[in-house]
Design a protein around this motif. Structure first.
Motif, mmCIF file in Angstrom:
data_model
loop_
_atom_site.group_PDB
_atom_site.id
_atom_site.type_symbol
_atom_site.label_atom_id
_atom_site.label_comp_id
_atom_site.label_asym_id
_atom_site.label_seq_id
_atom_site.Cartn_x
_atom_site.Cartn_y
_atom_site.Cartn_z
ATOM 1 N N GLY A 74 -23.281 -6.247 0.996
ATOM 2 C CA GLY A 74 -22.864 -7.203 0.948
ATOM 3 C C GLY A 74 -21.474 -7.360 1.002
ATOM 4 N N ARG A 75 -20.555 -8.334 0.622
ATOM 5 C CA ARG A 75 -19.234 -8.537 0.407
ATOM 6 C C ARG A 75 -18.811 -8.261 -0.706
ATOM 7 N N HIS A 76 -17.707 -7.476 -1.039
ATOM 8 C CA HIS A 76 -17.601 -7.189 -2.707
ATOM 9 C C HIS A 76 -15.974 -7.151 -2.498
ATOM 10 N N LEU A 77 -15.335 -7.602 -3.884
ATOM 11 C CA LEU A 77 -13.847 -7.182 -3.972
ATOM 12 C C LEU A 77 -13.649 -5.688 -4.202
ATOM 13 N N ALA A 78 -12.616 -5.346 -3.607
ATOM 14 C CA ALA A 78 -12.248 -3.821 -4.035
ATOM 15 C C ALA A 78 -10.561 -4.037 -4.219
ATOM 16 N N THR A 79 -10.105 -3.289 -5.162
ATOM 17 C CA THR A 79 -8.810 -3.239 -5.659
ATOM 18 C C THR A 79 -8.468 -1.453 -5.606
ATOM 19 N N ALA A 80 -7.187 -1.407 -5.681
ATOM 20 C CA ALA A 80 -6.638 -0.145 -5.922
ATOM 21 C C ALA A 80 -4.991 -0.350 -6.264
ATOM 22 N N THR A 81 -4.424 0.763 -6.591
ATOM 23 C CA THR A 81 -3.146 0.763 -7.286
ATOM 24 C C THR A 81 -2.360 2.160 -6.407
ATOM 25 N N ALA A 82 -1.514 1.918 -5.737
ATOM 26 C CA ALA A 82 -0.739 2.863 -5.215
ATOM 27 C C ALA A 82 0.619 3.393 -5.913
ATOM 28 N N THR A 83 0.645 4.507 -6.344
ATOM 29 C CA THR A 83 1.854 4.851 -7.178
ATOM 30 C C THR A 83 2.862 5.761 -6.269
ATOM 31 N N ARG A 84 4.241 5.698 -6.316
ATOM 32 C CA ARG A 84 5.311 6.325 -5.798
ATOM 33 C C ARG A 84 5.482 7.571 -6.630
ATOM 34 N N TYR A 85 5.387 8.708 -6.170
ATOM 35 C CA TYR A 85 5.774 9.979 -6.837
ATOM 36 C C TYR A 85 6.847 10.482 -6.713
ATOM 37 N N PRO A 86 7.441 11.283 -7.497
ATOM 38 C CA PRO A 86 8.899 11.804 -7.323
ATOM 39 C C PRO A 86 9.232 12.112 -6.086
ATOM 40 N N ASP A 87 8.161 12.806 -5.320
ATOM 41 C CA ASP A 87 8.774 13.511 -4.182
ATOM 42 C C ASP A 87 8.611 12.561 -2.942
ATOM 43 N N ARG A 120 6.144 10.168 -2.008
ATOM 44 C CA ARG A 120 4.872 10.117 -1.478
ATOM 45 C C ARG A 120 4.283 8.846 -2.228
ATOM 46 N N TRP A 121 3.524 8.027 -1.713
ATOM 47 C CA TRP A 121 2.820 6.859 -2.199
ATOM 48 C C TRP A 121 1.350 7.355 -2.211
ATOM 49 N N LEU A 122 0.602 7.641 -3.340
ATOM 50 C CA LEU A 122 -0.823 7.826 -3.174
ATOM 51 C C LEU A 122 -1.632 6.754 -4.105
ATOM 52 N N ILE A 123 -3.053 6.559 -3.584
ATOM 53 C CA ILE A 123 -3.729 5.856 -4.362
ATOM 54 C C ILE A 123 -4.089 6.545 -5.653
ATOM 55 N N ASN A 124 -3.898 6.014 -6.982
ATOM 56 C CA ASN A 124 -4.309 6.773 -8.219
ATOM 57 C C ASN A 124 -5.231 6.009 -8.886
ATOM 58 N N VAL A 125 -5.712 4.774 -8.594
ATOM 59 C CA VAL A 125 -6.765 4.079 -9.299
ATOM 60 C C VAL A 125 -7.330 3.150 -8.051
ATOM 61 N N GLY A 126 -8.928 3.114 -7.967
ATOM 62 C CA GLY A 126 -9.418 2.367 -6.933
ATOM 63 C C GLY A 126 -10.906 1.953 -7.515
ATOM 64 N N ALA A 127 -11.297 0.849 -7.181
ATOM 65 C CA ALA A 127 -12.751 0.406 -7.888
ATOM 66 C C ALA A 127 -13.273 -0.511 -6.801
ATOM 67 N N VAL A 128 -14.605 -0.735 -6.670
ATOM 68 C CA VAL A 128 -15.378 -1.565 -5.952
ATOM 69 C C VAL A 128 -15.883 -2.303 -7.143
ATOM 70 N N HIS A 129 -15.723 -3.805 -7.057
ATOM 71 C CA HIS A 129 -16.286 -4.547 -8.148
ATOM 72 C C HIS A 129 -17.336 -5.319 -7.441
ATOM 73 N N GLU A 130 -18.638 -4.688 -7.642
ATOM 74 C CA GLU A 130 -20.142 -5.213 -6.996
ATOM 75 C C GLU A 130 -20.414 -6.457 -7.703
ATOM 76 N N ASP A 131 -19.851 -6.840 -8.797
ATOM 77 C CA ASP A 131 -20.266 -8.024 -9.347
ATOM 78 C C ASP A 131 -19.299 -9.366 -8.911
ATOM 79 N N GLN A 132 -18.341 -8.986 -8.041
ATOM 80 C CA GLN A 132 -17.458 -9.964 -7.573
ATOM 81 C C GLN A 132 -17.685 -10.091 -6.120
ATOM 82 N N PRO A 133 -18.548 -10.845 -5.637
ATOM 83 C CA PRO A 133 -18.596 -10.995 -4.199
ATOM 84 C C PRO A 133 -17.143 -11.878 -3.642
ATOM 85 N N CYS A 134 -17.053 -11.712 -2.232
ATOM 86 C CA CYS A 134 -15.696 -12.418 -1.762
ATOM 87 C C CYS A 134 -16.069 -12.937 -0.485
#
Length: 97
Positions: A68-81, A83-97
């Motif tokens: 189906g179609r579901h909401l996904a969210t992520a947070t990217a954090t800038r590290y001291p060196d 680089r931007w890296l994804i440190n949190v991510g989730a697919v919200h299967e209870d939230q269609p979009c």
């Protein structure tokens, strides 16, 4: 073991495989450059309507595996060196979009 690895292992053990294509078009939902560390929130609507779990033997769709179609969210954090890296991510299967 990660959820992805478990899913792949289970599909392989049951003679199934994924076919088709996931569609993704992420957008920036928020930016906080003043926080320490700086963060960027990302939002997407993952479209798995053309992505199927099928049996290898006959390509029949595995019951209960329709996408189906579901909401996904992520947070990217800038590290001291710098680089931007994804440190949190989730697919919200209870939230269609």
């Amino acid at each position: 073991m990660t959820r992805v690895r478990l899913t792949i292992r289970d599909a392989k053990e049951h003679g199934a495989m994924r076919t088709g294509k996931l569609v993704s078009n992420p957008t920036v939902a928020g930016v906080d450059l003043d926080s320490d560390p700086a963060t960027v929130s990302i939002q997407d609507c993952i479209d798995a309507t053309g992505y199927r779990l099928v049996y290898k033997k006959n390509r029949a769709v595995v019951p209960g595996s329709a996408g189906g179609r579901h909401l996904a969210t992520a947070t990217a954090t800038r590290y001291p060196d710098g680089r931007w890296l994804i440190n949190v991510g989730a697919v919200h299967e209870d939230q269609p979009c």
